[in-house]
Design a protein around this motif. Structure first.
Motif, short mmCIF file in Angstrom:
data_model
loop_
_atom_site.label_atom_id
_atom_site.label_comp_id
_atom_site.label_asym_id
_atom_site.label_seq_id
_atom_site.Cartn_x
_atom_site.Cartn_y
_atom_site.Cartn_z
N LYS A 15 0.83 -1.20 0.00
CA LYS A 15 0.00 0.00 0.00
C LYS A 15 0.87 1.25 0.00
N THR A 70 1.09 0.18 -5.87
CA THR A 70 0.50 0.37 -4.54
C THR A 70 -0.83 1.11 -4.61
N GLU A 74 -3.80 -0.15 -2.49
CA GLU A 74 -4.52 0.78 -1.64
C GLU A 74 -6.04 0.57 -1.70
N ASP A 76 -7.43 -2.31 -2.99
CA ASP A 76 -7.75 -3.72 -3.11
C ASP A 76 -8.16 -4.09 -4.54
#
Ligand code: ATP
Length: 267
Positions: A15, A70, A74, A76
């Motif tokens: 993330k 990411t 972040e 999903d």
């Protein structure tokens, strides 16, 4: 799931918190593409148009691919990455159909982040592709971006280049890559964050992160990763010889720094 250097799809776990520095880049990605996905009605209420992508540019190895990956982590979402140089090579003569296939794959896998690396490859003149053929590829890309045949809601589009001046200007119109962000080499504070992030899950002893950050002026994130990889190699061998885990120390990292030249100066 496929794993190929020119194209792959995955579901990242990393993330924004795993990305060192890049605060401004994170904020812009959040406001421009993540929040509109989460709060479409709010954006519409304020008359903000949803859609369009972000073009990231800057020297190699400073986290353009990583921040895109990411972004998916972040929210999903899936991450689909396309290396345009290689893909154009594979596709000579058949690029249009393939571009459409890529966008269709993205639309069938939403929510997802669709990431195009080396977008400057599109439009760049090349000996093996006639100009008129390249124009076709450009137009196909633009109409896919515009969502002419079907809409791109839920497909977050990011692109990266080391050569922004070579990217066709038509790509930068509103609704396309209408936000351009410079991904700069990490400063000292960002380097400390990157080092911490990469060392997080490794055996470390006494490591003076601030010292390493000070000694790595002009090192990209990828350079820092290479430095750590080098130290890890050594410690692995030492650990095998001694039969117990030998954690990474400041001196191991400093030694590796001396063996790796910073790459961002050449850009
Ligand atoms: P290129 O232009 O070559 O594609 P890039 O800017 O996309 O380069 P990345 O591939 O994202 O660079 O970075 C290479 C690797 O370096 C990443 O996989 C990650 O491990 C590490 N890295 C780079 N920047 C950061 C960062 N800001 N925080 C944590 N790790 C980073």
């Amino acid at each position: 799931e496929s794993d190929d250097s020119s194209y792959f799809m995955q579901k990242p776990k990393e993330k924004f918190a795993d990305v060192g520095g890049m605060k401004r880049v994170k904020d812009e990605i959040s406001m421009k593409i993540i929040q509109p996905l989460k709060n479409p009605d709010l954006y519409k209420a304020f008359g903000k148009k949803i859609g369009g992508g972000i073009l990231l540019y800057g020297p190699p190895g400073c986290g353009k691919t990583f921040i895109a990956k990411t972004t998916a982590g972040e929210i999903d979402a899936k991450f689909i990455a396309i290396g345009l140089h290689d893909i154009l090579d594979m596709w000579i003569g058949n690029s249009e159909k393939n571009l459409h296939a890529i966008f269709e794959m993205a639309r069938n896998n939403k929510p997802c982040v669709l990431f195009f690396d080396e977008v400057d490859a599109i439009g760049a003149s090349r000996a093996d592709l006639k100009q008129s053929a390249m124009r076709h590829v450009i137009n196909q890309f633009l109409s896919e971006l515009d969502g002419v045949s079907s809409d791109n809601e839920g497909v977050l589009i990011l692109a990266a280049t080391n050569a922004p001046w070579s990217v066709d200007p038509a790509f930068r119109r509103p609704g396309r890559f209408d936000r351009i962000i410079f991904v700069e080499p990490p400063d000292e504070g960002a380097r400390a964050e990157i080092l911490n992030s990469i060392l997080k899950e490794k055996p470390v002893g006494e490591v003076d992160i601030d010292k390493i950050a000070r000694e790595t002026n002009n090192y990209s994130g990828a350079d820092l990763k290479a430095v750590i990889d080098m130290a890890v190699e050594e410690k692995l061998q030492e650990s095998m010889l001694k039969g117990t885990i030998q954690p990474i120390q400041t001196k191991d990292l400093l030694k590796a720094v001396k063996q790796h030249r910073p790459s961002t100066l050449e850009w």
